[in-house]
Design a protein around this motif. Structure first.
Motif, PDB file in Angstrom:
ATOM      1  N   ASP A  81       0.832  -1.211   0.000  1.00  0.00           N
ATOM      2  CA  ASP A  81       0.000   0.000   0.000  1.00  0.00           C
ATOM      3  C   ASP A  81       0.862   1.255   0.000  1.00  0.00           C
ATOM      4  OD1 ASP A  81      -2.350  -1.459  -0.026  1.00  0.00           O
ATOM      5  OD2 ASP A  81      -2.684  -1.279   2.144  1.00  0.00           O
ATOM      6  N   GLN A  84       2.635   1.697  -3.355  1.00  0.00           N
ATOM      7  CA  GLN A  84       1.729   2.219  -4.370  1.00  0.00           C
ATOM      8  C   GLN A  84       1.523   3.729  -4.209  1.00  0.00           C
ATOM      9  OE1 GLN A  84      -1.459  -0.771  -3.703  1.00  0.00           O
ATOM     10  NE2 GLN A  84      -1.377  -1.020  -5.922  1.00  0.00           N
ATOM     11  N   MET A 126      -2.659  -3.985  -9.366  1.00  0.00           N
ATOM     12  CA  MET A 126      -1.567  -3.079  -9.720  1.00  0.00           C
ATOM     13  C   MET A 126      -1.326  -3.101 -11.228  1.00  0.00           C
ATOM     14  SD  MET A 126       1.009  -3.837  -6.516  1.00  0.00           S
ATOM     15  CE  MET A 126       2.381  -2.906  -7.165  1.00  0.00           C
TER      16      MET A 126
END
Length: 135
Positions: A81, A84, A126
């Motif tokens: 997380d 990203q 993703m």
């Protein structure tokens, strides 16, 4: 396994030490906390997750390996997380945890089986985002 295993385990950080280090609430503090466990903390983590003789003898996860990999997976999810969101502090510990959880190369053994479905789901998400950005 007996004496040799005890010798190796006496020279590496305990599972408890690694588990405590992984509980670091801030991404920036995670890698330093793990490094305090020792220079080769990642190898010790692999040993604690995959070192049980039954894994190698039967090619199956044990309750202990499944439990420990679940703990590591929770940390990796948080790092993914953060990664990203472009957190530079997340990349290195994430890569090292992914490497440490590659597991032994045993026929018909999936080292990531306890969290494979969730891992693949995140990777696929993703990839979809990347495909939208870079068609």
């Amino acid at each position: 396994t007996g004496a040799a295993r005890r010798w190796v385990e006496s020279r590496c950080p305990s599972w408890r030490d690694l588990e405590m280090a992984m509980q670091s609430p801030e991404t920036e503090k995670l890698l330093p906390a793990l490094e305090k466990c020792g220079k080769h903390w990642d190898l010790a983590l692999a040993l604690h997750c995959f070192g049980e003789p039954r894994i190698h003898d039967q090619g199956n996860h044990t309750l202990q390996s499944t439990h420990r990999l679940g703990i590591v997976w929770e940390v990796m999810k948080k790092l993914i997380d953060k990664f990203q969101c472009r957190s530079e502090a997340a990349e290195k510990p994430l890569r090292m945890l992914l490497q440490a959880t590659m597991g032994p190369e045993l026929k018909d053994f999936d080292p990531r089986e306890p969290y494979r479905e969730a891992y693949c789901s995140i990777v696929n998400e993703m990839q979809e985002v990347t495909n939208k950005i870079m068609p």
